[in-house]
Structure formats: structure tokens, C-alpha cells
Scaffold this motif. Structure first.
Motif, mmCIF file in Angstrom:
data_model
loop_
_atom_site.group_PDB
_atom_site.id
_atom_site.type_symbol
_atom_site.label_atom_id
_atom_site.label_comp_id
_atom_site.label_asym_id
_atom_site.label_seq_id
_atom_site.Cartn_x
_atom_site.Cartn_y
_atom_site.Cartn_z
ATOM 1 N N MET A 118 34.293 17.490 41.320
ATOM 2 C CA MET A 118 34.218 17.753 40.943
ATOM 3 C C MET A 118 35.701 18.227 39.197
ATOM 4 O O MET A 118 35.053 18.769 39.151
ATOM 5 N N PRO A 119 36.731 17.736 39.687
ATOM 6 C CA PRO A 119 37.575 19.116 38.552
ATOM 7 C C PRO A 119 37.123 18.891 37.126
ATOM 8 O O PRO A 119 36.996 18.435 36.625
ATOM 9 N N ALA A 120 38.290 20.454 36.549
ATOM 10 C CA ALA A 120 38.053 19.556 35.475
ATOM 11 C C ALA A 120 36.591 19.694 35.022
ATOM 12 O O ALA A 120 36.359 20.046 33.966
ATOM 13 N N LYS A 121 35.756 20.643 35.182
ATOM 14 C CA LYS A 121 34.410 21.000 35.102
ATOM 15 C C LYS A 121 34.628 21.173 33.626
ATOM 16 O O LYS A 121 33.308 21.506 32.588
ATOM 17 N N GLY A 122 35.620 22.900 33.149
ATOM 18 C CA GLY A 122 34.835 23.537 32.101
ATOM 19 C C GLY A 122 35.273 22.669 30.875
ATOM 20 O O GLY A 122 34.933 22.484 30.292
ATOM 21 N N PHE A 123 36.533 21.359 31.316
ATOM 22 C CA PHE A 123 37.016 21.019 30.409
ATOM 23 C C PHE A 123 36.348 20.000 29.798
ATOM 24 O O PHE A 123 35.636 19.672 28.470
ATOM 25 N N ILE A 124 35.811 19.335 31.218
ATOM 26 C CA ILE A 124 34.471 18.363 30.190
ATOM 27 C C ILE A 124 33.132 18.804 29.283
ATOM 28 O O ILE A 124 32.861 18.436 28.400
ATOM 29 N N ARG A 125 32.913 20.687 29.670
ATOM 30 C CA ARG A 125 31.898 20.641 29.408
ATOM 31 C C ARG A 125 32.898 20.585 27.146
ATOM 32 O O ARG A 125 31.453 20.657 27.116
ATOM 33 N N MET A 126 33.838 20.902 27.715
ATOM 34 C CA MET A 126 33.827 21.509 26.586
ATOM 35 C C MET A 126 34.276 19.717 25.148
ATOM 36 O O MET A 126 33.770 19.655 24.559
ATOM 37 N N VAL A 127 34.598 18.773 26.148
ATOM 38 C CA VAL A 127 34.560 17.642 25.493
ATOM 39 C C VAL A 127 32.894 16.985 24.754
ATOM 40 O O VAL A 127 33.030 16.406 23.832
ATOM 41 N N VAL A 128 32.112 17.731 25.636
ATOM 42 C CA VAL A 128 30.529 16.880 26.169
ATOM 43 C C VAL A 128 29.751 17.750 24.094
ATOM 44 O O VAL A 128 29.829 17.300 23.715
ATOM 45 N N LEU A 129 30.719 19.373 24.642
ATOM 46 C CA LEU A 129 30.573 20.293 22.997
ATOM 47 C C LEU A 129 30.775 19.521 21.741
ATOM 48 O O LEU A 129 30.141 19.078 21.261
ATOM 49 N N GLY A 130 32.738 19.085 22.260
ATOM 50 C CA GLY A 130 33.324 18.554 20.677
ATOM 51 C C GLY A 130 33.089 17.264 20.483
ATOM 52 O O GLY A 130 32.560 17.066 19.720
ATOM 53 N N ALA A 131 31.683 16.197 21.522
ATOM 54 C CA ALA A 131 30.965 15.105 21.098
ATOM 55 C C ALA A 131 29.282 15.460 20.507
ATOM 56 O O ALA A 131 29.300 14.843 19.280
ATOM 57 N N PHE A 132 29.267 17.162 20.758
ATOM 58 C CA PHE A 132 28.237 17.443 20.224
ATOM 59 C C PHE A 132 27.967 18.014 18.587
ATOM 60 O O PHE A 132 27.850 17.585 17.620
ATOM 61 N N ILE A 133 29.575 18.887 18.584
ATOM 62 C CA ILE A 133 29.587 19.160 17.013
ATOM 63 C C ILE A 133 30.911 18.411 15.995
ATOM 64 O O ILE A 133 30.508 18.540 15.179
ATOM 65 N N MET A 134 30.595 17.205 16.588
ATOM 66 C CA MET A 134 31.031 16.074 15.729
ATOM 67 C C MET A 134 29.889 15.381 14.833
ATOM 68 O O MET A 134 28.726 14.832 15.342
ATOM 69 N N PRO A 135 29.684 15.580 13.191
ATOM 70 C CA PRO A 135 28.917 14.833 12.725
ATOM 71 C C PRO A 135 29.078 13.109 13.117
ATOM 72 O O PRO A 135 30.080 12.307 12.752
ATOM 73 N N PRO A 136 27.736 12.596 13.119
ATOM 74 C CA PRO A 136 27.948 11.807 13.471
ATOM 75 C C PRO A 136 28.243 10.218 12.750
ATOM 76 O O PRO A 136 29.046 9.740 13.218
ATOM 77 N N TYR A 137 28.060 11.016 11.331
ATOM 78 C CA TYR A 137 28.126 9.922 10.352
ATOM 79 C C TYR A 137 30.048 9.861 10.291
ATOM 80 O O TYR A 137 31.245 9.211 9.885
ATOM 81 N N LEU A 138 30.978 10.919 10.383
ATOM 82 C CA LEU A 138 32.098 11.202 10.637
ATOM 83 C C LEU A 138 32.623 10.483 11.858
ATOM 84 O O LEU A 138 33.246 9.742 11.978
ATOM 85 N N GLY A 139 32.377 10.291 12.891
ATOM 86 C CA GLY A 139 31.920 10.008 14.105
ATOM 87 C C GLY A 139 32.304 8.118 13.747
ATOM 88 O O GLY A 139 32.999 7.406 14.439
ATOM 89 N N ALA A 140 30.716 7.950 12.772
ATOM 90 C CA ALA A 140 31.215 6.330 12.551
ATOM 91 C C ALA A 140 32.559 5.742 12.115
ATOM 92 O O ALA A 140 32.826 4.681 11.859
ATOM 93 N N VAL A 141 33.191 6.531 10.889
ATOM 94 C CA VAL A 141 33.862 6.486 10.644
ATOM 95 C C VAL A 141 34.968 6.239 10.891
ATOM 96 O O VAL A 141 35.901 4.998 10.855
#
Lengths: 586, 346
Positions: A118-141
Motif C-alpha cells: 500500500m502507498p504512503a505507509k509512513g503517512f498512515i502511521r502518522m495518522v494512527v499516531l494522531g488518533a492516538f494522541i487525540m484526547p478522547p473527550y476532545l474527539g467527542a467534542v
């Protein structure tokens, strides 16, 4: 929180210890005096941090609120009303739903990154990391802004396109809640699955191919079953995360008018404060957690799964052809749900006079930030609190964990295993339960720590001790004791060896561990909400308090500040120890 | 130092912080409190009576009037500030100086428990008579009066279609369109539910539940929901609504035919308050004419007869008012919290 997947191929340098450890009474004596005292000290600290709050919790659940006499009334009260029992079942259903959704999100991404072209794997990893560091309650807002039934962006677009009467999505619902929690917890399953997939060699897939199975059949029948224990580990963590989360249900389930265990626990802290009932009510959460980890251990103990030897074997990427773009689109779709969409609407609201008026120059303002940073009474204080507490937490947790890991690993004291066990024990205590234990044990006199920085830092340090310990232990294991022995043979003391040899070698992994404790500590809410008073409010608690009045613009701006600060810390981590340190498998 | 010189020095010292005119208006009691309060330096205010920005503005006004005394505003909904205070008390922690919730039942209870310091502010005598002597023993005093009225989004609802009275909210045409506050959090929302039960029986909530109302925590949340057009009608706080209208938001108020729900909220100084003098001075300030002018600007009901209402605010004598008795609140709020959670949910 970084998890340690069960199948990590060790970075450890295992050296037979028998030869390097002289035995006999003299060694014992030499390491005895300071070491034994240290052991006592450490066990006392751990008893204070881990054992005492938990025992207090168990005792409190059997105590009469007024007289303190033994009673079962708390249990009768906690489970005596259909509403309370219903909340318990809601939580279990929530955990299961979240686990299913998160698996559907995580496993394809992990597979695509690990096994395919799959292309752009590094980018996708960064996106997953982004979801990881997003506080869940902020995501809820953010999701309230995206999928509020009438005013949410997605629904307005839907209504605009179709002319429908009502919107398509309702985030204030059970499904909405499960979805939002899954969107921010799938990285756990990703980390576990990805790490395991990275170790599977292509040989078995080749065998399947030779026997005529296509890519999909091979994946579903061979590859994924091979990493099933890892997936299961991730699922368990996600399930537990879902049932012990406070912020997201408080924001979404309350308007949706149903209850889960954590919001019900919070209700027991309404007047009159029923710590005892809360203690009784939190027991299932504790037992479910312990039970699930027990179950996981049991499953993993069946070695039948181990095709993952950690040894070579050729690994080739599966060529997906045009399908690689389908996989890429799927990953981007999950990214849109977890990161892109939420960040866009949060940014819009943070810089808007009124978020509902949409994207326009006239609607643009810095007012929300100005208000928070210069006018709001406690916003600045809470930012300072968050970062000083998180810093102190990380130092305490890492310091303690390092001492214990060293002592245990070098076998300086007998019964080191007890220390190690107590360090890892908070792993099975949901944050909210830990906080109630801390409140019951240390809020009242004689310590009277209610509303102080101390209680917050101690609770955080306890909560994140397992992360610190797992990290420190891995670090210590990677250092061959021979180097210290060399120092000692040349006449240096153990402290000198630690200072001049161990510490410099550990620097990198210590920084990593420090950050891995620091980041979750800056955004912790489930424990903080029970321990906060007017002077020790941290950002997460203030954000929750701000959400009471539903002022989304200020809320988003404040969340943005939290996020930016976290990103800075993550960036520092990247510079210091290399990218991906948060999603790293071991 | 001769006595006269001391006085001169004191005056000069005051002048350093205040304008001459203001310094001249300090009553002896006020001056003495200010002196003592400056030594304490701060006062911690647990407040559920005003929206966050308003409460903080009041704190700043106070510090402007009395430099050197800072107000720590801890703002949450009425039930939550009480929850914090009772947690403090249970834990033996002294943090709160002045306690201002929106459920008078809290004050009745805390007074009976001996948790309040008895202080009768001089300025209490200047209040509108109906708001005076809420507590005959003088422990707690009125610091906020607010009404709950029907609010609607004028972009989405035509004036002729808007509900005229509380029972109109039961009309199925408002299904999925109503926004409310939560009595488990908001004291004012609690008073409103209590009044509805008194007027129309427990059946009112059951019927309302069928219309699937959305419940925020603070009653102020209804304003946000209306402005975002997430919901289009609400039982909401009049003062916050008036402020929102003044900012240009598409909102209008209906003073219900069956009565706007009036709520009198009181404050008191906590026994063993860490900053008792600053608390007394701040209490005096909240009842002062100067503060009432600020109150009028934020559209809260006026506490004193000697202040003019803000333009656009309808004086209370011009619309019908209903109000539960203190006894009804003390007994009723815990009941309606349960009623709410059993009928509306959560």
C-alpha cells in the motif's frame, strides 16, 4: 498509553547471570545494608501508592457511611435499583460494541501497513499516531460538532444535499458513543496487531498460495489467525478502555439520557457523597479487568499459536495491484473519521465567533484564545497545573520504576518479584476506580490531601507506573551487567556504576519512558475528575467543566491548546528517540 | 505616632489603590473589612449562580474596587459546586469562602449542620424587600434572582408558532426540538422541574419525556443549543438569553402565560472560611449598589430598587411569576432529581 504486546521480540541482551553473580555471604552483606533498606523504602512507597488505596476501596465498600461498622448495605444500594444495574449492562454492551468497531478499523490498517505494498505507509502511521494522541473527550467534542443531530456539519451537509427533514447521524446515542470511543481507541489494537504481523514470515503464506489460495483467503485463513493472540490483547485493552472512560460518556451519554458505570459512579459523588456506595459499585469494573487479563494470559499460555519466533524467515510484501488504492482509501477514511474531520471542525470552532455560522472571514476571531489566556480565571493556571503535574508524575513514576526495575533485574534483594508485581498492578485498576480509592484513602484526615496538587500527582504516578515500569525494565534488561561488574572489580561502588555506566546507557530509553508517561498524564480525566478542587484543576478537568455550558468555541480553543502542547512534546520525543516511539511494538 | 497622623497615613495608603472619591465612600465597616481582607489577599468563591464569564467579570470588578484582594472563581452548576463543597467538608478541607449555589435547599441544610458563618451584610438592608430576610437568622442572603422562561430560535420558529405556556411544550410538534437543563446539575433547572410538577403533576415530565428533549447540564447550555439550531425551543434562563439576544443571536423570549419560574438564590460564608474578612467584604460587594449596576448590565433581575433595569429587560412586575416555596424546594429537589432520572433518564 503504550502497551506491551505479548509477542515482542526482545531487544534484550540476555546474558546468563550465573557466572556474573558471585554468590556467598560476603556479597549478600555487601549489598545488604543499603539494598535492604531501599527495599523496605520502596515497598513502603508502593504500599502507599498502590496497596493502601485499593484496600481502602475494598474496606470502604463494606463500611457504614456514618458509623464505619461492617455492612453490606452499600452493595444493596449500589445494585438495588434497576437504573444502576442497567448502567452496568450498558457499559458491558458499550465495551463489546467498541471492541468490534475498533477491530474493524485497526486490523485492516495494520495488515495493509505490515504486509502489503500500500502507498504512503509512513503517512498512515502518522495518522494512527494522531488518533492516538487525540484526547478522547476532545474527539467527542469534535464529533458533537460533526454529528449533532440537527446542527452537526455532516448532518447539515446531508440535509443540504438531499433536502431531508432530519440529519443522518445522531452522536447523542449509544451507537454514537460506541463509535466515538472506537475512533480513538483503535490505535491500541493497531499497535498490537502491527507488531505481531511484522514478525510473521511469508513462508506460511507462500504455502497457502502454492496450494491455490488467493490473497484474501490466505490473509483471512492464515495470516490473521497467526496473530490472533495479539489482536485479542488489543481487543481486551480497548474493551477495558471503553468501560472505564469517563469523559466521552459524560459528554455524549448524558444528553442522550442513558447511563454507564462511570457516569453512575460520578452520580454517587453527588450530595450526599457516597464514597462507600461508589466503592461497592466499582467492584465489577475491577473484577472484569482482572478477569480479562487473566483470560488473556490463559490464552497466550497455549503456545500453539507461536509461529512468531522472532527469527528471520523471508518477509515479502503482498502485491495488491489496484487494490492497494482501495486499502489506501480505507485507511484515509479512518483517518478522516479520527483525525482530519475532527481537527478541521475543532480548528474552525476555535477561531470562530459562532461555529454554526461556518467558514467566513467575518466569523474569524482570536477572541476565544484571548479570553482563555488572558481573561479566564483558571485557564492559565490549569495549563500550568497540567504540565507541572505531568512532569512531576513522569519523574516520580520513572524514578520509582527505574529503581525497582534495577533492583529486580540485578536481584539485589530477595522477593524482588513482589516489587515488580506491585508496579504492574495498577494496570488492572481502571483510572476511575483508582481515583475513588485515592479519594477514600487520602482525601480525609489525617492526610487531608483533597484538592491538592499532591493527591493529583500521586494518583497519576500510580496510574502510569506500569508504563514506566515496563519501559524501565526493558531498558535495564538491555544492559549487560558485566559492565557494572567491571566497575566494581576496579573498585567502584554500585552507585558509581549506576551513575557512570547505567544512567548514560539508559538515557534514551528514559527519555522515551518519561514522555510516554508525560503525555497521558497531561490529558488524564477519569482519575482527575474525582480529585480536582478549585486550585488543582488540570486542563482536562477544566475542559469538562467548560463543557457544562456548551460553549463550543471556547472549548475547542482550549482543546486546541492542549493538542498543540502535546504535539510539541511528541515532536521533542521524535527528535530525541526517533519517530514512532509511541507506536513501537516492544 | 499621633493618632491623627496614623489616620492620614491610612487614607494616603487607601488613595494609592482607590480613587479619592471611592476612598471617601468607604463606610467604617467596609474600610475595616478591606484592611483585614488585604492581609488575606484573596477570596475563593464557589458559584453556580452566574455564567462563567459573568462570574469572572464580577470577580474582576471586585478586585478593581478593592485592589489587593483577588477572587478565585470556581464556577460550576449549582449541584456540582455543592458536591465539591460537601466533598471538601467530608475531607476536612477548607477552601471555599463564599458559597453561592442555585438551590436554596443547600443553604438550609448547611445552616442546620452548623457549616455557615453568620454574617449580615450592611448592604442587605438595601435590597428589594421581597428579597430581604430570606433567612430570618441572617446566615444566608439573596445574591441572585433569575427566571426561567420559554426561549426559541427565531430563524427556525415563527413568533406565532412559538409556545405560549409551559404545557405547549408537550405538543408533539416539538418532538426532538426541546432543550433543557439537568436538575442533577443545575439548581435552576431543578426549580423549574419542581414548579412544573407542582403546577401539572408528575405526569408533566412523563409527557415531556415523550417529546425526547435534549438535556445539557447547565441551564445555560440551552442557549448554546438554540444558537447552534441543534434544538429550537427551550426552558431556559432569561438573563443569559437576554445577553445572547443583545449579542445579535436569533433568539426570543416568551414569558409564559402560566408564569415565568422565579428563583431566588442565596449565598453564605462558610464556617472556618480561610479568608473570612475577604469573604465578608465580597459578600457586602455582591449586595452593593455598584454591583447591582453590573448585574443589570448582565440582565440578571435587579436586587435593589435604586438601580435601573437594562434596556430590553422586562421588569418583573410586568409578567406573571410562579415560585415554589423554600420548604417545597428543600423537600422537592431531591425527589425531582430522582423523578427526572426515572422518567427523562440518566
Amino acid at each position: 498509553m503504550r502497551m506491551t504486546p505479548p509477542d515482542s521480540a526482545g531487544t534484550t541482551t540476555i546474558v546468563p547471570r550465573v557466572e556474573t553473580r558471585p554468590d556467598g555471604a560476603t556479597t549478600w552483606m555487601r549489598s545488604f545494608e543499603p539494598a535492604m533498606l531501599l527495599w523496605l523504602l520502596l515497598i513502603a512507597i508502593l504500599a502507599f501508592l498502590v496497596l493502601s488505596p485499593m484496600l481502602r476501596l475494598v474496606f470502604a465498600s463494606f463500611e457504614d457511611r456514618v458509623t464505619g461498622a461492617f455492612t453490606l448495605a452499600n452493595y444493596a444500594e449500589a445494585y438495588g435499583r434497576p437504573r444502576y444495574v442497567q448502567a452496568l449492562f450498558n457499559s458491558l454492551a458499550l465495551g463489546a460494541s467498541v471492541a468490534v468497531i475498533a477491530t474493524l478499523f485497526a486490523v485492516p490498517i495494520a495488515w495493509a501497513i505490515s504486509r502489503t505494498d500500500m502507498p504512503a505507509k509512513g503517512f498512515i502511521r502518522m495518522v494512527v499516531l494522531g488518533a492516538f494522541i487525540m484526547p478522547p473527550y476532545l474527539g467527542a467534542v469534535a464529533w458533537m460538532l460533526l454529528a449533532g443531530p440537527n446542527s452537526g456539519w455532516l448532518n447539515r451537509i446531508w440535509i443540504g444535499l438531499t433536502g431531508a427533514e432530519t440529519g443522518l447521524f445522531n452522536i447523542y446515542s449509544f451507537t454514537g458513543l460506541a463509535f466515538v470511543i472506537a475512533v480513538y481507541s483503535y490505535p491500541y489494537i493497531f499497535v498490537f496487531t502491527n507488531a505481531a504481523l511484522d514478525l510473521v514470515s511469508s513462508e506460511m503464506e507462500d504455502a497457502a498460495n502454492i496450494l491455490g489460495a488467493g490473497t484474501w483467503r490466505t490473509t483471512l485463513n492464515i495470516t490473521l489467525p497467526l496473530v490472533f493472540p495479539a489482536i485479542l490483547g488489543g481487543i481486551i485493552v480497548v474493551f477495558l478502555e471503553a468501560i472505564s472512560l469517563f469523559g466521552t460518556p459524560a459528554l455524549l451519554a448524558l444528553p442522550a439520557r442513558f447511563n454507564v458505570v462511570t457516569t453512575q459512579l460520578w452520580q454517587f459523588f453527588e450530595f450526599p457523597v457516597k464514597v462507600e456506595t461508589a466503592a461497592a459499585y466499582s467492584m465489577p469494573l475491577l473484577f472484569i479487568t482482572i478477569g480479562l487479563f487473566g483470560l488473556q494470559k490463559l490464552i497466550l499460555a497455549r503456545k500453539g499459536f507461536v509461529a512468531l519466533t522472532g527469527k528471520g524467515g523471508e518477509r515479502r510484501l503482498i502485491r495488491l495491484g489496484p487494490w492497494r488504492w482501495v486499502m489506501f482509501a480505507y485507511c484515509m477514511f479512518i483517518g478522516a473519521l479520527s483525525v482530519f474531520g475532527p481537527v478541521i471542525v475543532l480548528a474552525q470552532a476555535a477561531f470562530a465567533r459562532a461555529w454554526g455560522r461556518g467558514f467566513s472571514w467575518a466569523n474569524l476571531t482570536l477572541r476565544n484564545f484571548e479570553y482563555l489566556l488572558f481573561e479566564h480565571d483558571s485557564a492559565r493556571q490549569s495549563i500550568v497545573n497540567s504540565f507541572t503535574y505531568a512532569g512531576a508524575t513522569a519523574f516520580i513514576a520513572i524514578g520509582l520504576a527505574l529503581c525497582i526495575a534495577y533492583i529486580v533485574n540485578r536481584r539485589l534483594v530477595p522477593w524482588g518479584g513482589v516489587l515488580a508485581f506491585m508496579c504492574m498492578a495498577p494496570f488492572v485498576i481502571p483510572g476511575i476506580v483508582l481515583a475513588i480509592g485515592f479519594y477514600a484513602a487520602y482525601a480525609p484526615p489525617p492526610l487531608a490531601l483533597s484538592g491538592t496538587a499532591t493527591i493529583m500527582i500521586l494518583a497519576f504516578a500510580t496510574r502510569f507506573l506500569p508504563i514506566a515500569y515496563a519501559n524501565s525494565a526493558a531498558g535495564i534488561r538491555s544492559i549487560n551487567p558485566e559492565m557494572e561488574e567491571a566497575v566494581r572489580i576496579l573498585g567502584g561502588g554500585r552507585l558509581l556504576a549506576i551513575r557512570r555506566v547505567v544512567a548514560p546507557l539508559l538515557k534514551k530509553s528514559l527519555v522515551g519512558g518519561w514522555i510516554l508517561v508525560f503525555i497521558p498524564a497531561t490529558r488524564e480525566l477519569s482519575a482527575a475528575i474525582f480529585l480536582a478542587g478549585p486550585h488543582n484543576r488540570v486542563m482536562s478537568v477544566l475542559l469538562y467543566d467548560l463543557s457544562e455550558e456548551g460553549n463550543f468555541e471556547v472549548l475547542s480553543a482550549f482543546g486546541g491548546l492542549l493538542l498543540v502542547a502535546t504535539l510539541i512534546v511528541v515532536a521533542i520525543g521524535f527528535r530525541a528517540i526517533g519517530r514512532d516511539f509511541m507506536l513501537r511494538g516492544n | 505616632m499621633p493618632w491623627g497622623l496614623v489616620r492620614v497615613c491610612q487614607c494616603l495608603w487607601l488613595v494609592a489603590g482607590l480613587s479619592w472619591a471611592e476612598a471617601a465612600t468607604l463606610t467604617p465597616n467596609e474600610a475595616a473589612l478591606y484592611e483585614a481582607a488585604k492581609k488575606e489577599g484573596e477570596v475563593t468563591w464557589y458559584v453556580g449562580q452566574f455564567a462563567t464569564d459573568v462570574a469572572q467579570q464580577f470577580g474582576k470588578n471586585f478586585t478593581e474596587r478593592y485592589p489587593g484582594v483577588k477572587v478565585n472563581v470556581y464556577r460550576a452548576t449549582g449541584q456540582v459546586v455543592f458536591q465539591r463543597l460537601s466533598q471538601d467538608m467530608k475531607a476536612g478541607v477548607r477552601q471555599c469562602d463564599l458559597f453561592s449555589s442555585t438551590d436554596i435547599g443547600h443553604s438550609v441544610y448547611l445552616k442546620a449542620q452548623g457549616q455557615y458563618l453568620r454574617y449580615k451584610p450592611e448592604n442587605a438592608a438595601g435590597l428589594i424587600p421581597a428579597f430581604q430576610n430570606i433567612d430570618p437568622d441572617g446566615y444566608y442572603h439573596t445574591t441572585q434572582v433569575n427566571t426561567v422562561t420559554i426561549l426559541y430560535n427565531t430563524d427556525k420558529v415563527k413568533p406565532e408558532e412559538a409556545p405560549r405556556k409551559w404545557t405547549d411544550l408537550l405538543d408533539p410538534k416539538w418532538k426532538n426540538k426541546i432543550s433543557l437543563g439537568h436538575p442533577g446539575f443545575s439548581g435552576t433547572a431543578g426549580t423549574w422541574v419542581l414548579m412544573m410538577r407542582e403546577l401539572y403533576g408528575a405526569g408533566y415530565m412523563e409527557k415531556l419525556a415523550k417529546n425526547n428533549p435534549q438535556a445539557g447540564r447547565s441551564l445555560n447550555d440551552t442557549i448554546t443549543m438554540l444558537n447552534a439550531a441543534e434544538r429550537v425551543v427551550a426552558a431556559g434562563p432569561t438573563a443569559t438569553a437576554l445577553r445572547s439576544i443583545a449579542k445579535g443571536n436569533p433568539m426570543a423570549i416568551v414569558y409564559p402565560e402560566d408564569g415565568a419560574v422565579l428563583q431566588i438564590s442565596v449565598s453564605a460564608i462558610v464556617k472556618d472560611a480561610p479568608h473570612p474578612n475577604a469573604a465578608k467584604l465580597f459578600f457586602e460587594y455582591l449586595l452593593s449598589r455598584e454591583h447591582s449596576v453590573a448585574l443589570a448590565e448582565t440582565y440578571y433581575e435587579l436586587l435593589r430598587p435604586d438601580v435601573d433595569p437594562a434596556p430590553g429587560a422586562k421588569p418583573m412586575r410586568e409578567f406573571k411569576i410562579v415560585q415554589p416555596t423554600i420548604e417545597a424546594i428543600v423537600k422537592g429537589i431531591p425527589e425531582i432529581k430522582e423523578l427526572w432520572r426515572d422518567t427523562i433518564g440518566n
